[in-house]
Design a protein around this motif. Sequence first.
Motif, PDB file in Angstrom:
ATOM      1  N   SER A  60     -10.278 -24.946 -20.693  1.00  0.00           N
ATOM      2  CA  SER A  60     -10.940 -25.855 -19.752  1.00  0.00           C
ATOM      3  C   SER A  60     -12.293 -25.274 -19.368  1.00  0.00           C
ATOM      4  N   ARG A  61     -13.230 -26.146 -19.056  1.00  0.00           N
ATOM      5  CA  ARG A  61     -14.581 -25.680 -18.734  1.00  0.00           C
ATOM      6  C   ARG A  61     -14.582 -24.754 -17.519  1.00  0.00           C
ATOM      7  N   VAL A  92     -15.814 -20.861 -17.672  1.00  0.00           N
ATOM      8  CA  VAL A  92     -16.904 -20.372 -16.824  1.00  0.00           C
ATOM      9  C   VAL A  92     -16.439 -19.180 -15.987  1.00  0.00           C
ATOM     10  N   ASN A  93     -15.278 -19.285 -15.357  1.00  0.00           N
ATOM     11  CA  ASN A  93     -14.770 -18.177 -14.537  1.00  0.00           C
ATOM     12  C   ASN A  93     -14.569 -16.918 -15.360  1.00  0.00           C
ATOM     13  N   PHE A  94     -13.974 -17.067 -16.549  1.00  0.00           N
ATOM     14  CA  PHE A  94     -13.712 -15.899 -17.389  1.00  0.00           C
ATOM     15  C   PHE A  94     -15.012 -15.258 -17.870  1.00  0.00           C
ATOM     16  N   LEU A 102     -23.792 -19.444 -26.556  1.00  0.00           N
ATOM     17  CA  LEU A 102     -22.615 -20.304 -26.655  1.00  0.00           C
ATOM     18  C   LEU A 102     -22.608 -21.043 -27.984  1.00  0.00           C
ATOM     19  N   ALA A 103     -21.525 -20.871 -28.731  1.00  0.00           N
ATOM     20  CA  ALA A 103     -21.273 -21.657 -29.940  1.00  0.00           C
ATOM     21  C   ALA A 103     -20.106 -22.577 -29.610  1.00  0.00           C
ATOM     22  N   THR A 104     -20.289 -23.878 -29.815  1.00  0.00           N
ATOM     23  CA  THR A 104     -19.235 -24.814 -29.448  1.00  0.00           C
ATOM     24  C   THR A 104     -19.318 -26.087 -30.276  1.00  0.00           C
ATOM     25  N   ALA A 143     -22.847 -29.672 -20.086  1.00  0.00           N
ATOM     26  CA  ALA A 143     -23.796 -29.502 -18.976  1.00  0.00           C
ATOM     27  C   ALA A 143     -23.202 -28.615 -17.892  1.00  0.00           C
ATOM     28  N   PHE A 144     -21.917 -28.803 -17.584  1.00  0.00           N
ATOM     29  CA  PHE A 144     -21.246 -27.979 -16.575  1.00  0.00           C
ATOM     30  C   PHE A 144     -21.284 -26.506 -16.978  1.00  0.00           C
ATOM     31  N   VAL A 145     -20.918 -26.213 -18.222  1.00  0.00           N
ATOM     32  CA  VAL A 145     -20.905 -24.834 -18.701  1.00  0.00           C
ATOM     33  C   VAL A 145     -22.323 -24.265 -18.713  1.00  0.00           C
ATOM     34  N   SER A 146     -23.270 -25.039 -19.210  1.00  0.00           N
ATOM     35  CA  SER A 146     -24.649 -24.576 -19.276  1.00  0.00           C
ATOM     36  C   SER A 146     -25.231 -24.283 -17.895  1.00  0.00           C
ATOM     37  N   GLU A 147     -24.983 -25.180 -16.947  1.00  0.00           N
ATOM     38  CA  GLU A 147     -25.506 -24.999 -15.584  1.00  0.00           C
ATOM     39  C   GLU A 147     -24.887 -23.792 -14.895  1.00  0.00           C
ATOM     40  N   ASN A 148     -23.604 -23.549 -15.148  1.00  0.00           N
ATOM     41  CA  ASN A 148     -22.925 -22.447 -14.470  1.00  0.00           C
ATOM     42  C   ASN A 148     -23.116 -21.098 -15.137  1.00  0.00           C
ATOM     43  N   LEU A 149     -23.450 -21.094 -16.427  1.00  0.00           N
ATOM     44  CA  LEU A 149     -23.601 -19.825 -17.140  1.00  0.00           C
ATOM     45  C   LEU A 149     -25.015 -19.561 -17.627  1.00  0.00           C
TER      46      LEU A 149
END
Length: 160
Positions: free
Chosen positions: A31-32, A36-38, A53-55, A64-70
């Motif tokens: 999950s996103r 992000v937490n890990f 990030l490779a996805t 966008a959520f992952v990019s904004e948070n990381l």
Amino acid sequence: PAFLAVHWRRGDRAYREEMGMHGVADVALTSRERLVNFVQQVASQRDVSSIFLATNCGSAEDLAFVSENLGVVTFASSSFGAGGGEELARAAVIEQIIMSKAAFLIVPPGVGNPPNVNDTSNFSLFALEQRRIWALQRAAAFSSDGKRSATFSPDGKRSD
């Protein structure tokens, strides 16, 4: 500072009913929010200058959520299937090479109970194997400088 590479597997196994229990487990483990937490936890414990990030994420909202948070860096041509299969295949090889050069690597959990990092996706296995080959080459050609790379799976297991 070194960079951290993350393979966030989406699209093929996650969210697929035909994968049965395996698909359900992939959704939970990747999950996103969990990713992000890990990644934040791993990065905070290391001298990391950037995150690659490779996805194969097909959700603009999740990406966008992952990019904004990381604050991740991606290889742009691989995003959302642009250019078709042949271009995606070339982009995947470039992503694998970038991942294999990272000081720290996070790959999807493999199958099994507990998940086994050496039974992860073929995409991530290439990066893991290339890291082992380069480590053997460095060990044969140079004396050790005391620095080590580490590999982490989202389940928290470390493999050196």
